[in-house]
Scaffold this motif. Structure first.
Motif, PDB file in Angstrom:
ATOM      1  N   MET A  77       4.301  60.776  33.178  1.00 51.71           N
ATOM      2  CA  MET A  77       3.273  61.953  33.301  1.00 51.71           C
ATOM      3  C   MET A  77       4.124  63.014  33.985  1.00 51.71           C
ATOM      4  O   MET A  77       4.077  64.345  33.682  1.00 51.71           O
ATOM      5  CB  MET A  77       2.186  61.743  33.932  1.00 51.71           C
ATOM      6  CG  MET A  77       1.092  60.679  33.258  1.00 51.71           C
ATOM      7  SD  MET A  77       0.874  61.066  31.371  1.00 51.71           S
ATOM      8  CE  MET A  77      -0.069  62.591  31.800  1.00 51.71           C
ATOM      9  N   GLY A  78       4.903  62.441  35.092  1.00 53.09           N
ATOM     10  CA  GLY A  78       5.611  63.400  35.792  1.00 53.09           C
ATOM     11  C   GLY A  78       6.888  64.175  34.959  1.00 53.09           C
ATOM     12  O   GLY A  78       7.114  65.340  35.172  1.00 53.09           O
ATOM     13  N   TYR A  79       7.763  63.487  34.207  1.00 55.42           N
ATOM     14  CA  TYR A  79       8.399  63.814  33.497  1.00 55.42           C
ATOM     15  C   TYR A  79       7.953  64.778  32.415  1.00 55.42           C
ATOM     16  O   TYR A  79       8.500  65.702  32.007  1.00 55.42           O
ATOM     17  CB  TYR A  79       9.315  62.508  32.605  1.00 55.42           C
ATOM     18  CG  TYR A  79      10.230  63.139  31.787  1.00 55.42           C
ATOM     19  CD1 TYR A  79      11.414  63.852  32.139  1.00 55.42           C
ATOM     20  CD2 TYR A  79       9.882  63.237  30.448  1.00 55.42           C
ATOM     21  CE1 TYR A  79      12.154  64.433  31.174  1.00 55.42           C
ATOM     22  CE2 TYR A  79      10.759  63.845  29.418  1.00 55.42           C
ATOM     23  CZ  TYR A  79      12.102  64.339  29.811  1.00 55.42           C
ATOM     24  OH  TYR A  79      12.671  64.687  28.849  1.00 55.42           O
ATOM     25  N   GLY A  80       6.884  64.415  31.905  1.00 53.44           N
ATOM     26  CA  GLY A  80       5.943  65.379  30.929  1.00 53.44           C
ATOM     27  C   GLY A  80       6.018  66.651  31.396  1.00 53.44           C
ATOM     28  O   GLY A  80       6.213  67.837  30.925  1.00 53.44           O
ATOM     29  N   MET A  81       5.220  66.682  32.539  1.00 50.93           N
ATOM     30  CA  MET A  81       4.953  68.108  33.454  1.00 50.93           C
ATOM     31  C   MET A  81       6.227  68.743  33.698  1.00 50.93           C
ATOM     32  O   MET A  81       6.109  69.737  33.456  1.00 50.93           O
ATOM     33  CB  MET A  81       4.136  67.679  34.612  1.00 50.93           C
ATOM     34  CG  MET A  81       3.683  68.972  35.355  1.00 50.93           C
ATOM     35  SD  MET A  81       3.265  68.550  37.085  1.00 50.93           S
ATOM     36  CE  MET A  81       4.800  68.520  37.765  1.00 50.93           C
TER      37      MET A  81
END
Length: 92
Positions: A77-81
């Motif tokens: 999720m952090g990478y996607g954001m």
């Protein structure tokens, strides 16, 4: 005005197209078959009532699995954001 023959044909087709109900609706009664169903079950073994997840559990392995799942979830999720922020130009 509609000719008599076409009106007659239409009403006959409408009546013939309707499904006539039987005397009573057919209903499935599970209670009638329950005793036979229970007889067909395999015998219960007190040792193997549940076929998976038997304790004792390996504590470090369980902790590592939970940590890995949470870390991968937050990481993706952090990478996607971050990817979206860079892609849309908010972060440079």
């Amino acid at each position: 005005m509609m000719p008599l023959a076409s009106r007659s044909l239409r009403s006959t087709a409408t009546l013939a197209g309707r499904r006539q109900m039987s005397t009573t609706p057919k209903m499935h009664k599970a209670s009638d078959k329950w005793a036979d169903f229970v007889k067909q079950r395999p015998p219960k073994s007190h040792v193997e009532e549940h076929l998976c997840f038997h304790p004792p559990y390996n504590g470090p392995a369980v902790a590592a699995g939970i940590f890995t799942g949470v870390a991968l979830g937050y990481g993706t999720m952090g990478y996607g954001m971050a990817h979206q922020q860079y892609k849309q130009g908010f972060w440079k």
